[in-house]
Design a protein around this motif. Sequence first.
Motif, PDB file in Angstrom:
ATOM      1  N   LEU A 130       0.768  -1.215   0.066  1.00 25.11           N
ATOM      2  CA  LEU A 130      -0.035  -0.114  -0.136  1.00 25.11           C
ATOM      3  C   LEU A 130       0.966   1.276   0.011  1.00 25.11           C
ATOM      4  O   LEU A 130       1.823   1.461   0.818  1.00 25.11           O
ATOM      5  N   LEU A 131       0.822   1.971  -1.008  1.00 24.01           N
ATOM      6  CA  LEU A 131       1.754   3.245  -1.269  1.00 24.01           C
ATOM      7  C   LEU A 131       0.376   4.243  -0.990  1.00 24.01           C
ATOM      8  O   LEU A 131      -0.240   4.642  -1.648  1.00 24.01           O
TER       9      LEU A 131
ATOM     10  N   LEU B 113       5.626   3.852  -9.832  1.00 27.43           N
ATOM     11  CA  LEU B 113       5.264   2.635 -10.541  1.00 27.43           C
ATOM     12  C   LEU B 113       6.329   1.997 -11.520  1.00 27.43           C
ATOM     13  O   LEU B 113       6.465   0.755 -11.754  1.00 27.43           O
ATOM     14  N   ASN B 114       7.167   3.062 -12.091  1.00 28.98           N
ATOM     15  CA  ASN B 114       8.407   2.529 -12.809  1.00 28.98           C
ATOM     16  C   ASN B 114       9.358   1.645 -12.214  1.00 28.98           C
ATOM     17  O   ASN B 114       9.900   0.638 -12.614  1.00 28.98           O
ATOM     18  N   LEU B 115       9.585   2.182 -10.839  1.00 24.68           N
ATOM     19  CA  LEU B 115      10.456   1.479  -9.896  1.00 24.68           C
ATOM     20  C   LEU B 115       9.839   0.230  -9.503  1.00 24.68           C
ATOM     21  O   LEU B 115      10.656  -0.782  -9.496  1.00 24.68           O
ATOM     22  N   VAL B 116       8.734   0.134  -9.327  1.00 26.20           N
ATOM     23  CA  VAL B 116       7.980  -1.216  -8.870  1.00 26.20           C
ATOM     24  C   VAL B 116       8.204  -2.129  -9.965  1.00 26.20           C
ATOM     25  O   VAL B 116       8.365  -3.299  -9.763  1.00 26.20           O
TER      26      VAL B 116
ATOM     27  N   ARG C 201      -3.995  -1.256  -8.208  1.00 23.72           N
ATOM     28  CA  ARG C 201      -5.201  -0.418  -8.191  1.00 23.72           C
ATOM     29  C   ARG C 201      -4.827   0.899  -7.676  1.00 23.72           C
ATOM     30  O   ARG C 201      -4.377   1.156  -6.543  1.00 23.72           O
ATOM     31  N   GLU C 202      -5.522   1.863  -8.067  1.00 27.27           N
ATOM     32  CA  GLU C 202      -5.691   3.243  -7.559  1.00 27.27           C
ATOM     33  C   GLU C 202      -6.831   3.420  -6.537  1.00 27.27           C
ATOM     34  O   GLU C 202      -7.914   3.284  -7.122  1.00 27.27           O
ATOM     35  N   LEU C 203      -6.606   3.357  -5.371  1.00 28.57           N
ATOM     36  CA  LEU C 203      -7.907   3.636  -4.767  1.00 28.57           C
ATOM     37  C   LEU C 203      -8.208   5.187  -3.891  1.00 28.57           C
ATOM     38  O   LEU C 203      -7.192   5.126  -2.940  1.00 28.57           O
ATOM     39  N   GLY C 204      -8.579   5.835  -4.488  1.00 29.95           N
ATOM     40  CA  GLY C 204      -8.462   7.278  -4.186  1.00 29.95           C
ATOM     41  C   GLY C 204      -6.911   7.767  -4.054  1.00 29.95           C
ATOM     42  O   GLY C 204      -6.491   8.126  -5.068  1.00 29.95           O
ATOM     43  N   GLU C 205      -6.601   8.149  -2.905  1.00 22.39           N
ATOM     44  CA  GLU C 205      -5.282   8.754  -2.696  1.00 22.39           C
ATOM     45  C   GLU C 205      -4.368   7.795  -2.448  1.00 22.39           C
ATOM     46  O   GLU C 205      -3.341   8.149  -1.707  1.00 22.39           O
ATOM     47  N   ARG C 206      -4.531   6.462  -2.656  1.00 20.82           N
ATOM     48  CA  ARG C 206      -3.598   5.080  -2.485  1.00 20.82           C
ATOM     49  C   ARG C 206      -3.323   4.392  -3.724  1.00 20.82           C
ATOM     50  O   ARG C 206      -4.237   4.205  -4.383  1.00 20.82           O
ATOM     51  N   LEU C 207      -2.547   3.772  -3.694  1.00 21.17           N
ATOM     52  CA  LEU C 207      -2.083   2.547  -4.718  1.00 21.17           C
ATOM     53  C   LEU C 207      -2.054   1.220  -4.004  1.00 21.17           C
ATOM     54  O   LEU C 207      -1.330   1.175  -2.990  1.00 21.17           O
TER      55      LEU C 207
END
Length: 167
Positions: A80-81, A94-97, A117-123
């Motif tokens: 969770l980012l 995401l490039n680093l991931v 997945r993008e969940l609002g203000e989180r990845l």
Amino acid sequence: MKTSTPTQPPERRDRLLREQVHDTYKQRGQLKEPTRCPGCGAVYHKGRWSWTAEVDDNAQETLCSACHRSADKYPAGEVLLEGRFAMQHKDEILNLVRKTEATENKDHPMNRIIEIRELGERLLLTTTDTHLPRRIGKAVQAAWKGSLDIHFDPGGYFTRISWRRDE
């Protein structure tokens, strides 16, 4: 407790019992070699899955655990980012991931990202194994600092990583 004698040690009652890891996707026993995964093309050879093993057309086929987990959308780990920084630098992160996943997947075909997945203000990233999330979390923290929380549940065979940076 019994008293000890020179020939017999005292009786112990404080034995540690090992808990069993419960992973429903873990392969039971050895597969016939060579075996190819029809989903990803990985080959089971010398007791492990790899990309480099040669296989003929008569090889047995079975779905590898990573393809099975991906098809079922049942992850063994998640990352969770969170934070404004994560969302402002989403493409770089995401490039680093993806680079971390590619490096890991080169030697370990069962270590893959299932979904981002993008969940609002989180990845939220889900993975097929428990080691890749930690490597991703450590790589993101090394590149952009922030706070990293690592939680491993050995009984449930699950890793949860949370990384946050607000500014």
